[in-house]
Design an enzyme around this catalytic site. Structure first.
Site, PDB file in Angstrom:
ATOM      1  CE  LYS B 136      -3.975   1.677   2.746  1.00 42.31           C
ATOM      2  NZ  LYS B 136      -4.747   1.423   3.996  1.00 42.31           N
ATOM      3  CB  SER B 211      -8.074   2.946   3.275  1.00 45.05           C
ATOM      4  OG  SER B 211      -7.198   2.394   4.219  1.00 45.05           O
ATOM      5  CB  SER B 235      -8.195   0.151   6.031  1.00 41.69           C
ATOM      6  OG  SER B 235      -8.915   1.356   6.061  1.00 41.69           O
TER       7      SER B 235
END
Lengths: 505, 505
Positions: B136, B211, B235
């Protein structure tokens, strides 16, 4: 934090009423103490032999592990042990002003119940069967008792038992004495407007330390062999040190500390902890193990679920397979140089350790301990001391000298409460310092992490117990709160009435 | 949080420049992809078979543990595996818009170095030898790379490696792909003004979650078999669920999460955590174990020093000495009733479990999950969302729809930053709820704590992957952040391209 209770009475009357209550609970102890000498000597440690029975002296000067062994075998009754500690605690109050109340009626009822259980069932109720344990007053005690936590305005506050008391009770403890703490709980001494100052049993011109100073004085006087303190900047260790006792500040989130009464509840940048003060290392151990064995994380979810570990190989092995312990000696934090007697004590310990097989001694260089104080001091009163000031204003009581020092005159206390962005910034500063200190520690070993220092040996403070209202340097203890390292205090020379020189490991 | 970097360029130009950079890194992947079909189908899962080689498809559809076994034995080269994942990741970008940049040059150099090491030394460098791992984007990557964390204003921000990357690197990982996250990181989807929205490879009209949605889409597409996500409200779990993957939200203070780039650094009332998303349970395990085995607490002091535990007896024994697992089924949190397909999936799992020896199924009654949202939502933006608003204002970029939802239209976000007393109050509310929930859990067992529920099985969200900008109910995931319980997501029916119905345990 309790809501301050508005009282129509001046704070002086509240204090007088709480003192009268304390005195009444002491007067209820049987057999009443004989008359005290007209003048109590500065060193009060000889009083017990003069005024208590030989059996009482013998019991109260026995280490907790030996008491527990005799209690669980029925060789000593809890009633006898509790009675002895009640009487010696009453004497400790006369000597050092360390008690907020004694609990003779409920303690003896509990002791009798435990004695009856042992006769009936043949087994102790738990690992603390029948042992009297003293409790710092702000560790809330339920069942109709009140908890003022050092503020006149909170005189009528009642709450249920702090969680730790339920665990100790279930293990067989007897609660018989509650002990003093300072106004705000944020002194390294023990002085408030309700009871005045608690003092050191070895020299009543000196402080017993704080904030768990009532425990320090009581256990130091041998009016208790095991007591409960709390610590956010040195409050278990300072009293342990000043009286030459054992004291453990565990890491945060290890022992159950919910349900105490104080300001700043909900603050968690520097987590207050709870732990034992005792006359022996085994006292510290049985206290801690008894709590952990009951899996307190099931009831207090922030506690870490690590059981008691007897099986961990703490010591590294050397080339020949022998165990090895590497001790870093931090004799001076680079900010306040300890007095010569403290340095002599450190050297004495080091000299002895050098003769021990498998022990390696290295110098521990301090790492920015001045910065450390800046970082932690900013995190102590993020609300600008509002809760403490409100609690004082509610009764009109004035700040004690060390309250003024740590709140009113402390440049780290802001004028207005910090906001979230400021708190986050100071929290990052804390984490940055912790990370740097970890790197500092890692650098004592090889690149692969081997051969690092295992433990730091350092003073608990810059000197022996100071005169009253002089304990203003927190750095030797607050350092480890900031880093959240566990810290055990032990006595070096504990032959009263001479100087007590403790070391923090 | 990085200081926003004032740019003379409009945010649209910043975004275009970052997209061009991303496209250039993808264009550098060798061999270039063949031309894509003129129209990409909604379900993109068939593309790989059409456009990649058979070997590439085989490699990228192999579970991470099988890849690791072949890599460490030299049966597959890291170069071949990395090349295959680079090409499939390039295709994943075309299909789902999940990539911020690929790293073909440095990844292949690393892979070649690892291949050479294995030949030379005959042993792998560590348990992740040669395995490509996707990251990420806000998990900061150093060495000249930039990290925008979803804000245009941060486009030029550079920082050193997040700590976790060093540990994974030392264990032999190859970093080859960085993936998208939403503006503010506080959406359960993945949409920002730099790259637009990332979508679901099984149905591009639906969200990939967030997320860590770039990871979800990439791993779901099999452009990665193991990736790094972060989680403060769902997330990791939302993307794992929306793509039918495995995802672990560990407890706080377990895996090394320092050095990421985001707002709210220093906030610790609800601790953000880092964890894996993978195509297999073994992928989750090797990731977690590899980190823990390196004792990350030595470098990140807030991590808890508990080693990897293979020896713990998690299961209770029943009267006959057989192992027993008690599973509580929470099919509806009492606030938002899951869609029928989710309930059907739960029932399907329960039916299967009922046939398993030693498993006991009981109903798990929800406990005030509406209150739980109130408590956690007040703790998310204690600074009134100031850092997020500043980061957007610095470039002039507008809030995305789910940013408006979670900041501008969220009644739990104050008008002004909370002060210390308010934060302490909300922290006490958090602790009170945690304690109540612990009591709720304890009440599932006997008075002695025996026979309690071992694990809760529940939905990860109220439905399957929603259409874009509709993921507004956090309760099924944020509940476990508030309680700080670890949560593992696993797929129930994972036969693409059909509905994915995951369960959170």
């Amino acid at each position: 934090m309790p809501d301050p209770i508005a009282s129509n009475k001046p704070w002086q009357e509240v204090a007088a009423s709480l003192q009268a209550h304390r005195d009444a609970t002491i007067a209820a102890v049987r057999t009443p103490l004989p008359p005290l000498p007209s003048s109590i000597p500065r060193n009060t440690m000889g009083l017990a032999a003069q005024l208590l029975t030989g059996d009482e002296v013998a019991i109260t000067e026995t280490a907790p592990e030996a008491l527990l062994s005799q209690l669980s075998a029925g060789k000593l009754s809890s009633t006898a042990v509790t009675s002895a500690f009640l009487r010696r605690a009453a004497l400790a109050q006369a000597a050092t002003n360390c008690i907020t109340e004694l609990l003779p009626e409920r303690a003896l009822a509990r002791a009798q119940e435990l004695d009856a259980h042992l006769v009936l069932k043949g087994t102790p109720v738990g690992p603390l069967h029948g042992l009297p344990i003293s409790v710092k007053e702000h560790v809330t005690m339920g069942g109709g008792l009140k908890t003022n936590a050092g503020f006149c305005a909170w005189a009528e506050h009642e709450g249920p038992n702090a969680l730790i008391l339920n665990y100790l009770w279930d293990a067989g403890a007897v609660f018989y004495a509650r002990t003093t703490q300072p106004q705000t709980l944020m002194h390294l001494e023990t002085s408030n407007n309700i009871y005045g100052a608690s003092v050191n049993p070895f020299n009543t011109a000196l402080t017993c330390g704080g904030s768990s100073g009532g425990e320090g004085a009581l256990v130091g006087f041998r009016g208790s062999c095991l007591g409960i303190g709390t610590d956010i900047g040195g409050s278990i260790r300072s009293p342990a040190a000043n009286q030459g006792l054992w004291g453990l500040r565990p890491s945060a989130h290890r022992l159950p500390n919910t349900g105490t009464t104080s300001t700043m509840m909900g603050e968690e940048q520097i987590v207050p902890v709870i732990g034992p003060i005792s006359t022996s290392l085994e006292g510290v151990k049985v206290f801690t193990k008894t709590l952990i064995d009951q899996r307190p994380w099931l009831k207090q979810p922030d506690l870490i679920p690590i059981g008691w570990r007897d099986d961990v190989q703490w010591l590294k092995k050397n080339d020949k397979g022998a165990k090895k312990l590497k001790i870093g000696i931090l004799s001076d934090d680079g900010v306040v140089r300890p007095h010569p007697p403290v340095l002599r004590a450190i050297n004495e310990v080091v000299d002895k350790l050098k003769g021990v097989d498998g022990v390696e001694i290295v110098e521990w260089k301090p790492y920015k301990h001045d910065l450390a104080w800046d970082v932690i001091a900013r995190l102590y009163f993020c609300d600008a001391g509002r809760e403490e000031l409100q609690a004082m204003e509610a009764s009109g009581e004035p700040p004690r000298p060390l309250t003024k020092f740590i709140i009113h005159e402390n440049s780290h206390v802001p004028k207005q409460a910090y906001t979230a962005p400021e708190i986050w910034k100071f929290t990052r500063d804390r984490d940055s310092y912790r990370t740097q200190y970890a790197e500092h520690w890692n650098s004592t070993g090889g690149a692969d992490g081997s051969d690092m220092v295992d433990v730091i040996l350092c003073p608990v403070g810059p000197g022996a117990a100071p005169p009253l209202d002089q304990s203003k340097y927190w750095g030797y203890t607050s350092q480890w709160n900031l880093l959240d390292y566990p810290a055990l205090v032990f006595p070096v020379r504990c032959t009263p009435p001479h100087l007590v020189l403790p070391i923090c490991i």
